[in-house]
Design a protein around this motif. Structure first.
Motif, short mmCIF file in Angstrom:
data_model
loop_
_atom_site.label_atom_id
_atom_site.label_comp_id
_atom_site.label_asym_id
_atom_site.label_seq_id
_atom_site.Cartn_x
_atom_site.Cartn_y
_atom_site.Cartn_z
N UNK A 87 0.82 -1.21 0.00
CA UNK A 87 0.00 0.00 0.00
C UNK A 87 0.86 1.27 0.00
N UNK A 88 1.97 1.21 0.73
CA UNK A 88 2.79 2.42 0.90
C UNK A 88 4.15 2.36 0.22
N UNK A 89 4.43 1.32 -0.55
CA UNK A 89 5.73 1.22 -1.19
C UNK A 89 5.93 -0.11 -1.86
N UNK A 90 7.13 -0.67 -1.68
CA UNK A 90 7.48 -1.95 -2.28
C UNK A 90 8.29 -2.80 -1.30
N UNK A 91 8.17 -4.10 -1.46
CA UNK A 91 8.99 -5.04 -0.71
C UNK A 91 9.80 -5.83 -1.72
N UNK A 135 10.56 -0.84 1.39
CA UNK A 135 10.78 0.60 1.29
C UNK A 135 9.42 1.29 1.25
N UNK A 136 9.23 2.22 2.16
CA UNK A 136 8.01 3.00 2.19
C UNK A 136 8.40 4.45 2.44
N UNK A 137 7.41 5.31 2.47
CA UNK A 137 7.67 6.71 2.71
C UNK A 137 6.41 7.52 2.60
N UNK A 138 6.57 8.79 2.42
CA UNK A 138 5.44 9.70 2.33
C UNK A 138 4.64 9.51 1.06
#
Length: 154
Positions: A87-91, A135-138
């Protein structure tokens, strides 16, 4: 006679102004954008603004650190066994026999210096058989990750 010249001068200026306006209209320069074009341009502007808030500070690493980080980045990109969009980035998933936890931790430490806007998550899963980097972030981070980490398009 003076009055006649003034009138002629005004008419000439009016004709020039009308001719200039007609040229602008025919070129499309003054045409009003359709609502769809306006929405599209706003979305493009928003994407550019969002992407511009994520940038790497290359001066955060010295030349030796940059060289090592580049090598690790290439290894991590090449060694992925699976890419999972979250939802917020990639794995990114790895086999611990190809990428060690130490290498991943070194990469995260360096990447965190030059790209502090990332949130990093390292997990060892499935009884030690899968090493994961999430990796996730704003808001808006996903396009940046896709670009920087060569995530193939679906």
């Amino acid at each position: 006679m003076k009055v006649q010249r003034e009138r002629t001068g005004r008419k000439r200026k009016q004709r020039v102004a009308v001719a200039g306006l007609a040229a602008l209209l025919s070129s499309g320069a003054l045409m009003q954008a359709s609502p769809q074009e306006t929405k599209t341009k706003e979305k493009e502007k928003q994407v550019l603004t969002t992407q511009n808030k994520f940038y790497c500070n290359i001066k955060a690493l010295n030349p030796a650190e940059r060289t090592r980080h580049k090598q690790l980045t290439e290894k991590l990109i090449a060694g992925r066994t699976e890419i999972v969009e979250t939802e917020k980035g990639y794995e990114f998933q790895y086999s611990p026999s190809n990428v060690s936890i130490g290498e991943l931790a070194d990469w995260v430490a360096a990447e965190g210096k030059c790209c502090p806007f990332f949130d990093f998550h390292i997990d060892l899963e499935r009884e030690g058989k899968v090493l994961c980097l999430r990796l996730t972030g704003g808001e808006g981070i996903k396009p940046f990750i896709r670009s920087e980490f060569q995530v193939p398009a679906k």
